[in-house]
Design an enzyme around this catalytic site. Structure first.
Site, PDB file in Angstrom:
ATOM      1  N   GLY A  13       0.864  -1.173   0.000  1.00  0.00           N
ATOM      2  CA  GLY A  13       0.000   0.000   0.000  1.00  0.00           C
ATOM      3  C   GLY A  13       0.893   1.213   0.000  1.00  0.00           C
ATOM      4  N   CYS A  68       3.070   5.401  -2.830  1.00  0.00           N
ATOM      5  CA  CYS A  68       3.877   5.253  -4.047  1.00  0.00           C
ATOM      6  C   CYS A  68       3.509   4.043  -4.887  1.00  0.00           C
ATOM      7  CB  CYS A  68       5.357   5.201  -3.690  1.00  0.00           C
ATOM      8  SG  CYS A  68       5.962   6.768  -3.067  1.00  0.00           S
TER       9      CYS A  68
HETATM   10  C1  UDX Z   1       8.491   2.685  -2.004  1.00  0.00           C
HETATM   11  C2  UDX Z   1       9.845   2.312  -2.607  1.00  0.00           C
HETATM   12  O1  UDX Z   1      10.437   1.279  -1.828  1.00  0.00           O
HETATM   13  C3  UDX Z   1      10.747   3.531  -2.661  1.00  0.00           C
HETATM   14  O2  UDX Z   1      11.977   3.196  -3.263  1.00  0.00           O
HETATM   15  C4  UDX Z   1      10.044   4.616  -3.453  1.00  0.00           C
HETATM   16  O3  UDX Z   1      10.830   5.789  -3.486  1.00  0.00           O
HETATM   17  C5  UDX Z   1       8.681   4.919  -2.861  1.00  0.00           C
HETATM   18  O4  UDX Z   1       7.912   3.729  -2.767  1.00  0.00           O
HETATM   19  P1  UDX Z   1       7.544   3.089   0.458  1.00  0.00           P
HETATM   20  O5  UDX Z   1       6.217   3.399  -0.167  1.00  0.00           O
HETATM   21  O6  UDX Z   1       8.050   3.967   1.552  1.00  0.00           O
HETATM   22  O7  UDX Z   1       8.682   3.075  -0.660  1.00  0.00           O
HETATM   23  O8  UDX Z   1       7.386   1.625   1.057  1.00  0.00           O
HETATM   24  P2  UDX Z   1       8.098   0.215   0.887  1.00  0.00           P
HETATM   25  O9  UDX Z   1       9.026  -0.007   2.007  1.00  0.00           O
HETATM   26  O10 UDX Z   1       8.602   0.011  -0.468  1.00  0.00           O
HETATM   27  O11 UDX Z   1       6.839  -0.742   1.125  1.00  0.00           O
HETATM   28  C6  UDX Z   1       5.719  -0.683   0.239  1.00  0.00           C
HETATM   29  C7  UDX Z   1       4.626  -1.633   0.679  1.00  0.00           C
HETATM   30  O12 UDX Z   1       4.991  -2.970   0.373  1.00  0.00           O
HETATM   31  C8  UDX Z   1       4.273  -1.619   2.152  1.00  0.00           C
HETATM   32  O13 UDX Z   1       2.858  -1.625   2.294  1.00  0.00           O
HETATM   33  C9  UDX Z   1       4.877  -2.893   2.692  1.00  0.00           C
HETATM   34  O14 UDX Z   1       4.167  -3.391   3.788  1.00  0.00           O
HETATM   35  C10 UDX Z   1       4.751  -3.805   1.477  1.00  0.00           C
HETATM   36  N1  UDX Z   1       5.729  -4.909   1.433  1.00  0.00           N
HETATM   37  C11 UDX Z   1       7.065  -4.650   1.355  1.00  0.00           C
HETATM   38  C12 UDX Z   1       5.281  -6.229   1.418  1.00  0.00           C
HETATM   39  O15 UDX Z   1       4.067  -6.490   1.466  1.00  0.00           O
HETATM   40  N2  UDX Z   1       6.206  -7.251   1.340  1.00  0.00           N
HETATM   41  C13 UDX Z   1       7.527  -7.015   1.268  1.00  0.00           C
HETATM   42  O16 UDX Z   1       8.297  -7.975   1.197  1.00  0.00           O
HETATM   43  C14 UDX Z   1       7.979  -5.679   1.275  1.00  0.00           C
END
Ligand code: UDX
Length: 443
Positions: free
Chosen positions: A267, A270
């Protein structure tokens, strides 16, 4: 460029990206003036308060306000008087009426900045934009700015993760600058000296490639998460364990273990909107089939939310009407108070719409959740939230929830039913304390 202005930069837009960028640039020794059209944001930042939760950022902000290198304003005249290098960091959310990116903040920033650029200037866009936007923005600057072609544009996408914003800004894993101007490249190299000296890769590309790097990186990350979540669906049907599967896959260093965490899915501000805007742009470019797989990536991600609700329903043995449900987590991920497209809140509000009384607790995101979802109940501690619950759903893996004592929690719930939406709890331990433990993708 006026010589004295070389060490000065402006940062336009002070949301997550801009506020972090402004504070970190000041920390690297630049004189920084941050601008936002939102007076309350500027008042808050000027008083040393970050209007969102980002570990470590308030310290960086505070020390650079104190040493005088960092200031904030709402006045564009002040910005163009102050600096000849301007970073565009405004938001590009999803449009309300389609999947495309809403570029109105970019347009507004260009229309305010350009007419005031009477000296040669460098403008560096950092916002995530559909490929092709930067070239159009460059033409707008040339047409509107009194300095004309002496206003030169570059695009340098930002890869920061919320929760690691300071670290990712000071020590990014790469710096990309898209430009066809030597001056922009030189200015960007000067600004990035500290990072280049640390050995951080510095890549110069054309504008279009730089714009694409950002969205394709996010598309790849979203695909990786949805891949393992698709394996979770198959595992559930086949009686396999997706956590063991993910671990076994991760030892192949061509695959790697990062972003291979199965659960409720992605979610935030981004990943979801970026993949949708990317598909919308591909459609405009006439290459819609090239990205049609992202529709599936999005669909897999949404299905995890529905599946989580089904598991909870099965645990309580029937419909949600009149039932008491606890949800742990409201932020889209831990160490953030961002609730944009939060899977946890989506699940909580759907269950509430089915007639249950849903009580939510989150260590940081309660205030924002309350504003967006007044139909939910909110508790100020984990134990208060789970009181009398027939099922507890752990949907954002804050350390506080990972470390929860199953026996303590058991004392206040009505029934020992837990759904681990993030595969973050120790199943054996919870089961040992009499809990019926269910997780996505596991027996
Ligand atoms: C992301 C990108 O990682 C970053 O490089 C970009 O600049 C902006 O978007 P962010 O939105 O802060 O960053 O979150 P991120 O840590 O990437 O996690 C995104 C989502 O994926 C979260 O909801 C997280 O819970 C989920 N996630 C992440 C998973 O479900 N499984 C995983 O293994 C990793």
């Amino acid at each position: 460029m006026v010589e004295g202005q070389r060490n000065r930069i402006s940062v336009i837009g002070t949301g997550y990206l801009g506020a972090t960028h402004a504070a970190c640039m000041a920390d690297l020794g630049f004189e920084v003036l941050g601008l936002d059209v939102d007076q309350t944001k500027i008042d808050s930042l000027s008083a040393g308060r970050i209007p969102f939760y980002e570990p470590g950022l308030e310290e960086v902000l505070g020390r650079n306000l104190a040493n005088g290198r960092l200031r904030f304003t709402t006045d564009y005249d002040e910005v163009t008087e102050f600096a000849d290098t301007h970073f565009l960091c405004v938001g590009t959310p999803q449009r309300a009426d389609s999947n495309a990116a809403d570029l109105s903040y970019v347009e507004a920033a260009v229309e305010s900045l350009a007419p005031r650029l009477t000296r040669p200037a460098v403008v560096i866009g950092k916002s995530t934009v559909p490929v092709g936007t930067a070239a159009r923005v460059a033409a707008q600057f040339h047409a509107i700015a009194p300095a004309g072609e002496a206003v030169e544009l570059g695009w340098s996408p930002e890869f920061l993760r919320e929760g690691f914003g300071v670290e990712d800004t000071l020590r990014p894993n790469r710096i990309v600058i898209g430009t066809d101007s030597e001056r922009v490249e030189t200015v960007m190299r000067e600004i990035s000296t500290a990072q280049i000296e640390q050995g951080i890769p510095f890549l110069v590309t054309d504008l279009q490639t730089a714009e694409l790097v950002k969205v394709s990186a996010n598309a790849f990350l979203a695909t990786k998460i949805s891949f393992i979540n698709a394996m979770a669906e198959v595992s559930e049907a086949a009686g396999a364990d997706v956590m063991q599967l993910a671990k076994a896959l991760s030892y192949d260093d061509r695959i790697g273990g990062k972003f291979l965490g199965p659960g409720l899915g992605f979610g935030g501000g981004c990943l979801p909107k970026d993949i949708r805007a990317f598909m919308a742009r591909a459609d405009e470019l006439g290459v819609e089939p090239a990205l049609s797989f992202l529709r599936e990536v999005d669909a897999i991600n949404q299905r995890r939310r529905a599946r989580t609700i089904d598991i909870a329903r099965a645990l309580i043995g029937g419909g949600f009407a009149g039932r008491t449900i606890a949800v742990l987590g409201a932020a889209f991920k831990p160490n953030s108070d961002d609730i944009r497209d939060s899977p946890a809140l989506d699940v909580a509000s759907t269950i509430a719409s089915l007639g249950a009384t849903v009580t939510v607790y989150d260590p940081e995101a309660l205030e924002k959740a309350q504003q967006a979802h007044p139909e939910l109940n909110y508790a100020h501690s984990m134990l208060e939230a789970v009181r009398d619950a027939e099922v507890v759903l752990m949907l954002t893996e804050w350390t506080e929830f990972r470390d929860a004592d199953p026996e303590e929690v058991a004392k206040v719930v009505a029934k020992r039913n837990i759904v681990d939406g993030r595969n973050a709890l120790d199943a054996t331990e919870w089961r040992a304390h009499g809990w019926t433990y269910r997780a996505l993708g596991r027996p």
